[in-house]
Motif scaffolding. Sequence first.
Motif, PDB file in Angstrom:
ATOM      1  N   ALA A  61       0.891  -1.587   0.262  1.00  0.00           N
ATOM      2  CA  ALA A  61       0.052   0.158   0.282  1.00  0.00           C
ATOM      3  C   ALA A  61       0.752   1.305  -0.055  1.00  0.00           C
ATOM      4  O   ALA A  61       0.482   2.137  -0.914  1.00  0.00           O
ATOM      5  CB  ALA A  61      -0.790  -0.088   1.146  1.00  0.00           C
ATOM      6  N   ILE A  62       2.272   1.011   1.117  1.00  0.00           N
ATOM      7  CA  ILE A  62       2.621   2.335   0.311  1.00  0.00           C
ATOM      8  C   ILE A  62       3.311   2.208  -0.093  1.00  0.00           C
ATOM      9  O   ILE A  62       3.526   3.483  -1.143  1.00  0.00           O
ATOM     10  CB  ILE A  62       3.910   1.983   2.314  1.00  0.00           C
ATOM     11  N   GLY A  63       4.270   2.153  -1.530  1.00  0.00           N
ATOM     12  CA  GLY A  63       4.126   1.662  -2.730  1.00  0.00           C
ATOM     13  C   GLY A  63       3.516   2.350  -3.764  1.00  0.00           C
ATOM     14  O   GLY A  63       3.271   2.871  -4.044  1.00  0.00           O
ATOM     15  N   ALA A  64       2.128   1.451  -3.291  1.00  0.00           N
ATOM     16  CA  ALA A  64       1.504   2.409  -4.226  1.00  0.00           C
ATOM     17  C   ALA A  64       0.957   3.454  -3.899  1.00  0.00           C
ATOM     18  O   ALA A  64       1.038   4.267  -4.861  1.00  0.00           O
ATOM     19  CB  ALA A  64      -0.265   1.521  -4.556  1.00  0.00           C
ATOM     20  N   LEU A 104       2.410   2.714 -14.112  1.00  0.00           N
ATOM     21  CA  LEU A 104       2.122   1.193 -13.955  1.00  0.00           C
ATOM     22  C   LEU A 104       2.788   0.216 -12.336  1.00  0.00           C
ATOM     23  O   LEU A 104       1.967  -0.038 -12.428  1.00  0.00           O
ATOM     24  CB  LEU A 104       3.448   0.974 -15.252  1.00  0.00           C
ATOM     25  N   ALA A 105       3.542   1.191 -12.278  1.00  0.00           N
ATOM     26  CA  ALA A 105       4.414  -0.287 -11.272  1.00  0.00           C
ATOM     27  C   ALA A 105       3.454   0.578 -10.009  1.00  0.00           C
ATOM     28  O   ALA A 105       2.933  -0.193  -8.607  1.00  0.00           O
ATOM     29  CB  ALA A 105       5.505   1.256 -10.219  1.00  0.00           C
ATOM     30  N   ALA A 142      -1.017  -2.213  -6.576  1.00  0.00           N
ATOM     31  CA  ALA A 142      -2.300  -1.994  -6.706  1.00  0.00           C
ATOM     32  C   ALA A 142      -3.117  -3.860  -6.083  1.00  0.00           C
ATOM     33  O   ALA A 142      -3.595  -3.597  -5.315  1.00  0.00           O
ATOM     34  CB  ALA A 142      -3.282  -1.333  -6.957  1.00  0.00           C
ATOM     35  N   GLY A 143      -2.927  -4.033  -7.118  1.00  0.00           N
ATOM     36  CA  GLY A 143      -2.620  -5.392  -7.533  1.00  0.00           C
ATOM     37  C   GLY A 143      -2.571  -6.840  -6.133  1.00  0.00           C
ATOM     38  O   GLY A 143      -3.129  -7.508  -5.609  1.00  0.00           O
ATOM     39  N   ARG A 202      12.070  -2.033 -12.601  1.00  0.00           N
ATOM     40  CA  ARG A 202      10.962  -1.117 -13.324  1.00  0.00           C
ATOM     41  C   ARG A 202       9.878  -2.077 -13.446  1.00  0.00           C
ATOM     42  O   ARG A 202       9.447  -2.655 -12.617  1.00  0.00           O
ATOM     43  CB  ARG A 202      11.336  -1.714 -15.245  1.00  0.00           C
ATOM     44  N   ALA A 203       8.466  -1.168 -14.268  1.00  0.00           N
ATOM     45  CA  ALA A 203       8.447  -2.036 -13.450  1.00  0.00           C
ATOM     46  C   ALA A 203       7.390  -3.245 -14.610  1.00  0.00           C
ATOM     47  O   ALA A 203       6.287  -4.046 -13.473  1.00  0.00           O
ATOM     48  CB  ALA A 203       6.374  -0.817 -14.169  1.00  0.00           C
TER      49      ALA A 203
END
Lengths: 88, 86, 166, 114
Positions: A22-25, A32-33, A38-39, B29-30
């Motif tokens: 969640a922090i990352g999102a 995209l990341a 979120a996924g 990267r993503a």
Amino acid sequence: MNIVTWLNLVDLLVCLVVIISAIGAAVHRNLLAATVFAGVVSLAISFLFLRLAAPDVAMTEAAIGAGLSTVIFLIAVRRTEEVEGKDQ
Amino acid sequence: MANLLLELALAIGAAGTLLAVVRLVKGPRAASRAVALDVLTLITMPMMAAYGLYAGRQIYLDVALVYGILSFLGVTALARYADRGV
Amino acid sequence: MQRLPSILIAIGPLWLLWIALTGSTDPEELVAGGIVAVLVAVLAGGEPFSPASLKIFQPRRFAYALAYIPYMIWAIIVANFDVARRVIAPKMPIRPGIVTVKTKLKTPVGRLALANSITLTPGTLTVDICGDELCIHWIYVAHEDIEGATREIVEGFEKYLEVIFG
Amino acid sequence: MVHHIVGAVFVLIGALFLFLGALGIVRMPDLYNRMQTGTKATTLGNVLTMLGLGIMHPAWLLKLTLIALFVLFTNPISSHALARAAHRVGVPMTPLTVKDTLKDKKPVVKEAEV
């Protein structure tokens, strides 16, 4: 019933995963990341719903979080990307 | 005995989840993050099924199956987006 | 309407899949499954199926398809121990690269089966297909030329798949 | 009772393979090698886990087989799609790489920040 089992450890680890992703999102600039993060949040929360004996809620979370919201986020990113590109 | 082994398997799976999250956070990267998401799904699906057996409810298998199908769609949509835009 | 035979063929497997997923043989479930199977088959145009896919029931092809299953299982097990060895080893013995191989298979479904099989087996991952050439990421490149790589990666599967889908 | 133990051991081995897959994506140097371990080890882990659960509870075997087959068919497809997209947008390969024939054939389209 108060025995601590391996499963409590699993719960803790999954909660940790939810918090980290969640922090990352929230933090990431790359959209995209953030979608991927979120996924992962919805994946971990879906497992937590299973642990709370709510399979129907877990199934809904899986359907919305993994399938629908990822695709909608991607479409939104594509629609808005051009505007951001002009801004810079 | 069998229950203890199942719990141990679930704990190992959770440890694997944590490792995949390391790659998810680090991933340069993503695309690397998408691989981590793929692996996370593939770890969680059998863990859901194993927990279904542990709790003795068959509907948990359906959750695992639905999750697998939708996550496959999500990852493929991500790849398609990177390829040529949704 | 030239898709009609494919659609009719597609209804059967879809209906069986519905029955397997619900796990019950109530008349209501069967009817609902039949309706959904027809709808999905029409919407997809019977896509992965075609009248040619009925050829799988020819005895020779069927026997090869049955023989392919244990071959594939063995290949997957070998692949996994190979990957596990490379992951655990402290100094990872990898020599990655992308090589090109040629395939003799003509049908799209046959090429799909070949690409999936290659991905599931030791140290190889299909990256792209262009025409009759597959670009394959190999975790330990043993042959850099097309002929050697084709012999090493493709021919084991092609023996079976040529008969099954050929 | 014996089949419970046997099935649980299978599940445990499957979980170990899943763990190895996760370890692989952390240790491997570039995206394509990560994908190799991420696809293969987790596929066998899935199949072994489902097999073990089927041994423990034979009434569920049909649905478990469906899940295992689903993983077996879709997993290569999604990793192939990811690898192709990654190569298209120019995700770099590790310096250990000895050869890249795809690059000569289809040059990288754009250096996106994907």
